[in-house]
Design a protein around this motif. Sequence first.
Motif, mmCIF file in Angstrom:
data_model
loop_
_atom_site.group_PDB
_atom_site.id
_atom_site.type_symbol
_atom_site.label_atom_id
_atom_site.label_comp_id
_atom_site.label_asym_id
_atom_site.label_seq_id
_atom_site.Cartn_x
_atom_site.Cartn_y
_atom_site.Cartn_z
ATOM 1 N N VAL A 144 5.629 1.411 -11.501
ATOM 2 C CA VAL A 144 4.828 2.043 -12.556
ATOM 3 C C VAL A 144 3.852 3.043 -11.943
ATOM 4 O O VAL A 144 3.696 4.161 -12.433
ATOM 5 C CB VAL A 144 4.067 0.974 -13.385
ATOM 6 C CG1 VAL A 144 3.057 1.637 -14.319
ATOM 7 C CG2 VAL A 144 5.043 0.140 -14.186
ATOM 8 N N HIS A 145 3.232 2.649 -10.843
ATOM 9 C CA HIS A 145 2.299 3.547 -10.158
ATOM 10 C C HIS A 145 3.005 4.807 -9.658
ATOM 11 O O HIS A 145 2.493 5.911 -9.815
ATOM 12 C CB HIS A 145 1.642 2.811 -8.990
ATOM 13 C CG HIS A 145 0.909 3.728 -8.059
ATOM 14 N ND1 HIS A 145 -0.330 4.248 -8.361
ATOM 15 C CD2 HIS A 145 1.251 4.249 -6.853
ATOM 16 C CE1 HIS A 145 -0.707 5.059 -7.369
ATOM 17 N NE2 HIS A 145 0.225 5.071 -6.439
ATOM 18 N N ALA A 146 4.168 4.637 -9.080
ATOM 19 C CA ALA A 146 4.923 5.788 -8.565
ATOM 20 C C ALA A 146 5.257 6.769 -9.690
ATOM 21 O O ALA A 146 5.158 7.987 -9.520
ATOM 22 C CB ALA A 146 6.205 5.322 -7.884
ATOM 23 N N LYS A 202 0.035 9.864 0.792
ATOM 24 C CA LYS A 202 -1.407 10.094 0.977
ATOM 25 C C LYS A 202 -2.122 9.595 -0.269
ATOM 26 O O LYS A 202 -2.506 10.354 -1.143
ATOM 27 C CB LYS A 202 -1.690 11.578 1.184
ATOM 28 C CG LYS A 202 -1.147 12.108 2.489
ATOM 29 C CD LYS A 202 -1.563 13.566 2.685
ATOM 30 C CE LYS A 202 -1.221 14.066 4.075
ATOM 31 N NZ LYS A 202 0.223 14.237 4.270
ATOM 32 N N CYS A 203 -2.297 8.312 -0.324
ATOM 33 C CA CYS A 203 -2.738 7.669 -1.547
ATOM 34 C C CYS A 203 -3.361 6.333 -1.170
ATOM 35 O O CYS A 203 -2.850 5.645 -0.290
ATOM 36 C CB CYS A 203 -1.510 7.464 -2.443
ATOM 37 S SG CYS A 203 -1.804 6.530 -3.935
ATOM 38 N N ASP A 204 -4.474 6.014 -1.802
ATOM 39 C CA ASP A 204 -5.156 4.773 -1.460
ATOM 40 C C ASP A 204 -4.772 3.591 -2.344
ATOM 41 O O ASP A 204 -5.381 2.531 -2.268
ATOM 42 C CB ASP A 204 -6.678 4.972 -1.542
ATOM 43 C CG ASP A 204 -7.192 5.832 -0.397
ATOM 44 O OD1 ASP A 204 -6.628 5.744 0.718
ATOM 45 O OD2 ASP A 204 -8.151 6.599 -0.607
ATOM 46 N N PHE A 205 -3.746 3.803 -3.161
ATOM 47 C CA PHE A 205 -3.360 2.747 -4.088
ATOM 48 C C PHE A 205 -2.841 1.510 -3.366
ATOM 49 O O PHE A 205 -2.100 1.600 -2.395
ATOM 50 C CB PHE A 205 -2.284 3.277 -5.049
ATOM 51 C CG PHE A 205 -1.863 2.283 -6.089
ATOM 52 C CD1 PHE A 205 -2.665 2.028 -7.191
ATOM 53 C CD2 PHE A 205 -0.650 1.618 -5.976
ATOM 54 C CE1 PHE A 205 -2.269 1.118 -8.159
ATOM 55 C CE2 PHE A 205 -0.248 0.702 -6.945
ATOM 56 C CZ PHE A 205 -1.059 0.457 -8.036
ATOM 57 N N GLU A 206 -3.273 0.386 -3.866
ATOM 58 C CA GLU A 206 -2.829 -0.889 -3.318
ATOM 59 C C GLU A 206 -2.366 -1.800 -4.431
ATOM 60 O O GLU A 206 -3.050 -1.935 -5.447
ATOM 61 C CB GLU A 206 -4.021 -1.590 -2.663
ATOM 62 C CG GLU A 206 -4.022 -1.559 -1.158
ATOM 63 C CD GLU A 206 -5.155 -2.419 -0.602
ATOM 64 O OE1 GLU A 206 -6.208 -1.855 -0.278
ATOM 65 O OE2 GLU A 206 -4.969 -3.646 -0.519
ATOM 66 N N ALA A 226 1.484 8.122 -10.972
ATOM 67 C CA ALA A 226 0.636 8.830 -10.019
ATOM 68 C C ALA A 226 1.412 9.828 -9.176
ATOM 69 O O ALA A 226 0.856 10.808 -8.700
ATOM 70 C CB ALA A 226 -0.070 7.831 -9.107
ATOM 71 N N HIS A 227 2.693 9.560 -8.970
ATOM 72 C CA HIS A 227 3.464 10.424 -8.087
ATOM 73 C C HIS A 227 4.550 11.194 -8.824
ATOM 74 O O HIS A 227 5.453 11.756 -8.207
ATOM 75 C CB HIS A 227 4.046 9.610 -6.935
ATOM 76 C CG HIS A 227 2.972 8.954 -6.110
ATOM 77 N ND1 HIS A 227 2.087 9.658 -5.329
ATOM 78 C CD2 HIS A 227 2.614 7.664 -5.983
ATOM 79 C CE1 HIS A 227 1.244 8.818 -4.756
ATOM 80 N NE2 HIS A 227 1.535 7.598 -5.129
ATOM 81 N N LYS A 228 4.440 11.169 -10.141
ATOM 82 C CA LYS A 228 5.299 11.997 -10.988
ATOM 83 C C LYS A 228 6.780 11.766 -10.758
ATOM 84 O O LYS A 228 7.582 12.686 -10.798
ATOM 85 C CB LYS A 228 4.996 13.498 -10.774
ATOM 86 C CG LYS A 228 3.528 13.855 -10.803
ATOM 87 C CD LYS A 228 2.963 13.849 -12.206
ATOM 88 C CE LYS A 228 1.510 14.343 -12.210
ATOM 89 N NZ LYS A 228 0.721 13.675 -13.240
ATOM 90 N N LYS A 276 0.851 -1.188 0.000
ATOM 91 C CA LYS A 276 0.000 0.000 0.000
ATOM 92 C C LYS A 276 0.884 1.235 0.000
ATOM 93 O O LYS A 276 1.855 1.309 0.755
ATOM 94 C CB LYS A 276 -0.887 0.035 1.252
ATOM 95 C CG LYS A 276 -1.937 -1.040 1.281
ATOM 96 C CD LYS A 276 -2.735 -0.936 2.567
ATOM 97 C CE LYS A 276 -3.697 -2.115 2.673
ATOM 98 N NZ LYS A 276 -4.380 -2.144 3.969
ATOM 99 N N CYS A 277 0.499 2.200 -0.812
ATOM 100 C CA CYS A 277 1.243 3.463 -0.826
ATOM 101 C C CYS A 277 1.309 4.078 0.576
ATOM 102 O O CYS A 277 2.311 4.663 0.953
ATOM 103 C CB CYS A 277 0.574 4.447 -1.775
ATOM 104 S SG CYS A 277 1.428 4.587 -3.343
ATOM 105 N N LYS A 278 0.251 3.921 1.327
ATOM 106 C CA LYS A 278 0.219 4.459 2.698
ATOM 107 C C LYS A 278 1.336 3.894 3.561
ATOM 108 O O LYS A 278 1.800 4.546 4.498
ATOM 109 C CB LYS A 278 -1.131 4.145 3.355
ATOM 110 C CG LYS A 278 -2.229 5.081 2.920
ATOM 111 C CD LYS A 278 -3.530 4.730 3.632
ATOM 112 C CE LYS A 278 -4.665 5.592 3.108
ATOM 113 N NZ LYS A 278 -5.986 5.071 3.484
HETATM 114 ZN ZN ZN Z 1 0.326 6.032 -4.677
#
Ligand code: ZN
Length: 59
Positions: free
Chosen positions: A34-36, A14-18, A39-41, A7-9
Amino acid sequence: MTGYKFKCKDIGMKCDFEVKAASSRDEAMQIATVHAKQAHKMDTVPSDVAAKISAAIKS
Ligand SMILES: [Zn+2]
């Protein structure tokens, strides 16, 4: 039930991605990376962040 979760948390985002990866820790790591980037630039994931992600992945 096997699988790898992240989980990003878990790393203070501050992200609900899992991430739920069925096959391997590497797969979870790849999805998180890939998500980072998206979503997190992050153009590249810094090694300290990669280490945090790796430590936070639970099987
Ligand atoms: Zn995230």
